[in-house]
Scaffold this motif. Structure first.
Motif, PDB file in Angstrom:
ATOM      1  N   PHE A  38       2.167   4.323   2.734  1.00 49.25           N
ATOM      2  CA  PHE A  38       1.532   4.232   1.417  1.00 49.25           C
ATOM      3  C   PHE A  38       2.541   4.476   0.292  1.00 49.25           C
ATOM      4  O   PHE A  38       2.610   3.717  -0.674  1.00 49.25           O
ATOM      5  N   THR A  39       3.358   5.522   0.410  1.00 46.05           N
ATOM      6  CA  THR A  39       4.237   5.876  -0.715  1.00 46.05           C
ATOM      7  C   THR A  39       5.503   5.018  -0.782  1.00 46.05           C
ATOM      8  O   THR A  39       6.151   4.954  -1.825  1.00 46.05           O
ATOM      9  N   ARG A  40       5.881   4.378   0.344  1.00 46.86           N
ATOM     10  CA  ARG A  40       7.131   3.594   0.352  1.00 46.86           C
ATOM     11  C   ARG A  40       6.948   2.168   0.863  1.00 46.86           C
ATOM     12  O   ARG A  40       7.950   1.491   1.088  1.00 46.86           O
ATOM     13  N   SER A  41       5.736   1.731   1.108  1.00 48.24           N
ATOM     14  CA  SER A  41       5.510   0.446   1.801  1.00 48.24           C
ATOM     15  C   SER A  41       6.298   0.415   3.109  1.00 48.24           C
ATOM     16  O   SER A  41       6.779  -0.641   3.527  1.00 48.24           O
ATOM     17  N   ASP A  42       6.479   1.559   3.717  1.00 50.50           N
ATOM     18  CA  ASP A  42       7.311   1.661   4.916  1.00 50.50           C
ATOM     19  C   ASP A  42       6.397   1.474   6.135  1.00 50.50           C
ATOM     20  O   ASP A  42       5.956   2.437   6.767  1.00 50.50           O
ATOM     21  N   ALA A  43       6.118   0.209   6.392  1.00 53.51           N
ATOM     22  CA  ALA A  43       5.127  -0.124   7.414  1.00 53.51           C
ATOM     23  C   ALA A  43       5.347  -1.565   7.842  1.00 53.51           C
ATOM     24  O   ALA A  43       5.988  -2.342   7.132  1.00 53.51           O
ATOM     25  N   THR A  44       4.824  -1.905   8.979  1.00 53.43           N
ATOM     26  CA  THR A  44       4.716  -3.318   9.323  1.00 53.43           C
ATOM     27  C   THR A  44       3.350  -3.549   9.942  1.00 53.43           C
ATOM     28  O   THR A  44       2.665  -2.593  10.332  1.00 53.43           O
ATOM     29  N   TYR A  45       2.969  -4.812   9.991  1.00 53.41           N
ATOM     30  CA  TYR A  45       1.638  -5.121  10.496  1.00 53.41           C
ATOM     31  C   TYR A  45       1.617  -6.540  11.012  1.00 53.41           C
ATOM     32  O   TYR A  45       2.579  -7.299  10.832  1.00 53.41           O
ATOM     33  N   ASP A  46       0.545  -6.901  11.639  1.00 53.97           N
ATOM     34  CA  ASP A  46       0.331  -8.294  11.998  1.00 53.97           C
ATOM     35  C   ASP A  46      -1.170  -8.551  11.988  1.00 53.97           C
ATOM     36  O   ASP A  46      -1.957  -7.601  12.092  1.00 53.97           O
ATOM     37  N   VAL A 163       9.923 -10.065   8.856  1.00 50.79           N
ATOM     38  CA  VAL A 163       9.245  -8.830   9.270  1.00 50.79           C
ATOM     39  C   VAL A 163       7.999  -8.732   8.400  1.00 50.79           C
ATOM     40  O   VAL A 163       8.103  -8.630   7.174  1.00 50.79           O
ATOM     41  N   LYS A 164       6.848  -8.797   9.013  1.00 55.34           N
ATOM     42  CA  LYS A 164       5.610  -8.866   8.207  1.00 55.34           C
ATOM     43  C   LYS A 164       5.437  -7.548   7.462  1.00 55.34           C
ATOM     44  O   LYS A 164       5.422  -6.479   8.090  1.00 55.34           O
ATOM     45  N   ASN A 165       5.347  -7.619   6.146  1.00 56.26           N
ATOM     46  CA  ASN A 165       5.449  -6.389   5.349  1.00 56.26           C
ATOM     47  C   ASN A 165       4.427  -6.333   4.231  1.00 56.26           C
ATOM     48  O   ASN A 165       3.813  -7.333   3.873  1.00 56.26           O
ATOM     49  N   TYR A 166       4.321  -5.140   3.670  1.00 55.05           N
ATOM     50  CA  TYR A 166       3.398  -4.902   2.555  1.00 55.05           C
ATOM     51  C   TYR A 166       4.127  -4.895   1.197  1.00 55.05           C
ATOM     52  O   TYR A 166       3.606  -4.351   0.237  1.00 55.05           O
ATOM     53  N   HIS A 167       5.300  -5.513   1.127  1.00 51.41           N
ATOM     54  CA  HIS A 167       5.989  -5.650  -0.165  1.00 51.41           C
ATOM     55  C   HIS A 167       5.337  -6.809  -0.908  1.00 51.41           C
ATOM     56  O   HIS A 167       5.859  -7.911  -0.943  1.00 51.41           O
ATOM     57  N   TRP A 168       4.216  -6.546  -1.496  1.00 51.93           N
ATOM     58  CA  TRP A 168       3.391  -7.633  -2.047  1.00 51.93           C
ATOM     59  C   TRP A 168       3.260  -7.605  -3.559  1.00 51.93           C
ATOM     60  O   TRP A 168       2.466  -8.339  -4.121  1.00 51.93           O
ATOM     61  N   ILE A 169       4.014  -6.732  -4.261  1.00 50.64           N
ATOM     62  CA  ILE A 169       3.821  -6.676  -5.716  1.00 50.64           C
ATOM     63  C   ILE A 169       4.143  -8.038  -6.339  1.00 50.64           C
ATOM     64  O   ILE A 169       3.431  -8.516  -7.223  1.00 50.64           O
ATOM     65  N   ASP A 170       5.211  -8.680  -5.847  1.00 52.82           N
ATOM     66  CA  ASP A 170       5.546 -10.012  -6.371  1.00 52.82           C
ATOM     67  C   ASP A 170       4.405 -11.002  -6.128  1.00 52.82           C
ATOM     68  O   ASP A 170       3.985 -11.732  -7.034  1.00 52.82           O
ATOM     69  N   LEU A 171       3.872 -10.980  -4.912  1.00 54.25           N
ATOM     70  CA  LEU A 171       2.793 -11.922  -4.573  1.00 54.25           C
ATOM     71  C   LEU A 171       1.509 -11.619  -5.357  1.00 54.25           C
ATOM     72  O   LEU A 171       0.846 -12.526  -5.866  1.00 54.25           O
ATOM     73  N   VAL A 172       1.185 -10.343  -5.466  1.00 51.21           N
ATOM     74  CA  VAL A 172      -0.058  -9.985  -6.168  1.00 51.21           C
ATOM     75  C   VAL A 172       0.067 -10.320  -7.659  1.00 51.21           C
ATOM     76  O   VAL A 172      -0.859 -10.877  -8.264  1.00 51.21           O
ATOM     77  N   GLN A 173       1.232 -10.041  -8.246  1.00 46.30           N
ATOM     78  CA  GLN A 173       1.402 -10.379  -9.664  1.00 46.30           C
ATOM     79  C   GLN A 173       1.355 -11.894  -9.863  1.00 46.30           C
ATOM     80  O   GLN A 173       0.853 -12.386 -10.872  1.00 46.30           O
ATOM     81  N   SER A 174       1.852 -12.644  -8.886  1.00 45.07           N
ATOM     82  CA  SER A 174       1.788 -14.115  -9.010  1.00 45.07           C
ATOM     83  C   SER A 174       0.338 -14.588  -8.969  1.00 45.07           C
ATOM     84  O   SER A 174      -0.005 -15.607  -9.577  1.00 45.07           O
ATOM     85  N   MET A 175      -0.534 -13.845  -8.269  1.00 39.96           N
ATOM     86  CA  MET A 175      -1.966 -14.214  -8.271  1.00 39.96           C
ATOM     87  C   MET A 175      -2.525 -14.034  -9.677  1.00 39.96           C
ATOM     88  O   MET A 175      -3.284 -14.883 -10.169  1.00 39.96           O
ATOM     89  N   PHE A 176      -2.122 -12.945 -10.341  1.00 41.78           N
ATOM     90  CA  PHE A 176      -2.573 -12.759 -11.730  1.00 41.78           C
ATOM     91  C   PHE A 176      -2.036 -13.880 -12.620  1.00 41.78           C
ATOM     92  O   PHE A 176      -2.740 -14.381 -13.492  1.00 41.78           O
TER      93      PHE A 176
END
Ligand SMILES: Cc1ncc(COP(=O)(O)O)c(C=O)c1O
Length: 306
Positions: A38-46, A163-176
């Motif tokens: 949560f605090t560092r986006s230090d995670a991976t997922y699928d 590496v599937k990641n939660y670094h999504w600020i760029d993507l989420v801002q592009s949605m806006f």
């Protein structure tokens, strides 16, 4: 680590989480505020999917998940066979015939005051929800309008997009960016203005009968791989190379690939109609994708018997 026996069918009807080594209702799907996931986006997922009672290419999703774990120096206490059973258990307990199924590993919480990620105990979670489409059904029919944002996806030199990641600020801002201009969804570019990917999907274009998709700077989507393999199977010409934004704007056909919808045609780019919607090659790939999901080699059926 031992895994619990398979839960009862529809024990957590509508969705189930696997957390702290046990199956639980979705209301238990919580993590610590201090988890570096949560605090560092230090995670991976699928995310895999279930349609018509069976997973599609579950091995490919698990393979990618284990590769991502290794790349980020994360560990889960389960083997591949155990992970498969856990994911099946979530779907079974959720009583879901069509499902969105996630596996997640976070860095966890280091001891208080410590800043060394090696001291954290990694955490594993999984969950199954009703299937989630990347775009609502009515939008898919009336035609998705994709906006090409000028925002750059975080560089592959910084965060490996494979590496599937939660670094999504760029993507989420592009949605806006897209919503503010009246479009439905968005994609972002790389430092050279080539289209990379969108929030949850890869981008394909068709030009002069040839299918194009980006070769770098993107997650190697399982649906992208499926579309690539289907082109090869169907004898459709394919070019995997950087795709300039101008080539998307002037394409004959544009489509997205995602676990949340397979192959989805795009009707407009930046509000301008794409030449063909849905184009003939997109339609062939769409149909071939859904047919492939029914092939025994790619299906992993969930056991819904008690
Ligand atoms: C950034 C990004 N690109 C592409 C995709 C598509 O990958 P897949 O086809 O495996 O769902 C996703 C899926 O969530 C994604 O998050």
């Amino acid at each position: 680590m031992p895994i619990p026996p398979q839960p009862a069918v529809a024990q957590f009807d509508g969705g189930c989480v696997f957390i702290d080594g046990a199956y639980a209702p979705l209301s238990e799907a919580k993590i610590s505020l201090f988890d570096w996931g949560f605090t560092r986006s230090d995670a991976t997922y699928d995310v895999a999917s279930v349609w018509n009672g069976a997973f599609f290419r579950l091995d490919a999703h698990m393979e990618r998940f284990f590769a991502s774990l290794q790349s980020l120096r994360l560990q889960i206490p389960y083997t591949r066979d155990e992970l498969r059973l856990i994911l099946h258990g979530c779907v079974r307990a959720g009583g879901l015939k069509e499902a969105y199924v996630a596996m997640v590993c976070t860095r966890g919480v280091p001891p208080r005051g410590a800043r060394d990620p090696r001291l954290a105990q990694n955490r594993f979670y999984a969950y199954a929800l009703p299937y989630v489409w990347i775009a609502p059904r009515d939008k898919q029919l009336s035609g998705i309008d994709l906006f090409i944002s000028e925002r750059q996806r975080i560089g592959p030199e910084s965060v490996d997009p494979r590496v599937k990641n939660y670094h999504w600020i760029d993507l989420v801002q592009s949605m806006f960016d897209a919503y503010e201009r009246g479009h439905d969804t968005s994609c972002v570019v790389d430092a050279h203005g080539h289209v990379t990917e969108g929030p949850g999907f890869n981008v394909f274009v068709v030009r002069g009968g040839v299918v194009h998709t980006a070769d770098r700077g993107v997650l190697e989507g399982v649906s992208r791989r499926t579309a690539i393999e289907l082109c090869q199977r169907l004898g459709i010409l394919l070019r995997i190379a950087p795709v300039p934004a101008a080539d998307v704007r002037s394409a004959d056909e544009v489509f997205l690939t995602s676990t949340g919808g397979g192959v989805l045609p795009i009707a407009k780019i930046d509000g301008q109609p794409v030449r063909q919607f849905p184009g003939p090659i997109t339609a062939r790939l769409h149909d071939a994708y859904w047919a492939m999901r029914e092939e025994p080699a790619y299906r992993d059926p969930v056991d819904y018997q008690d």
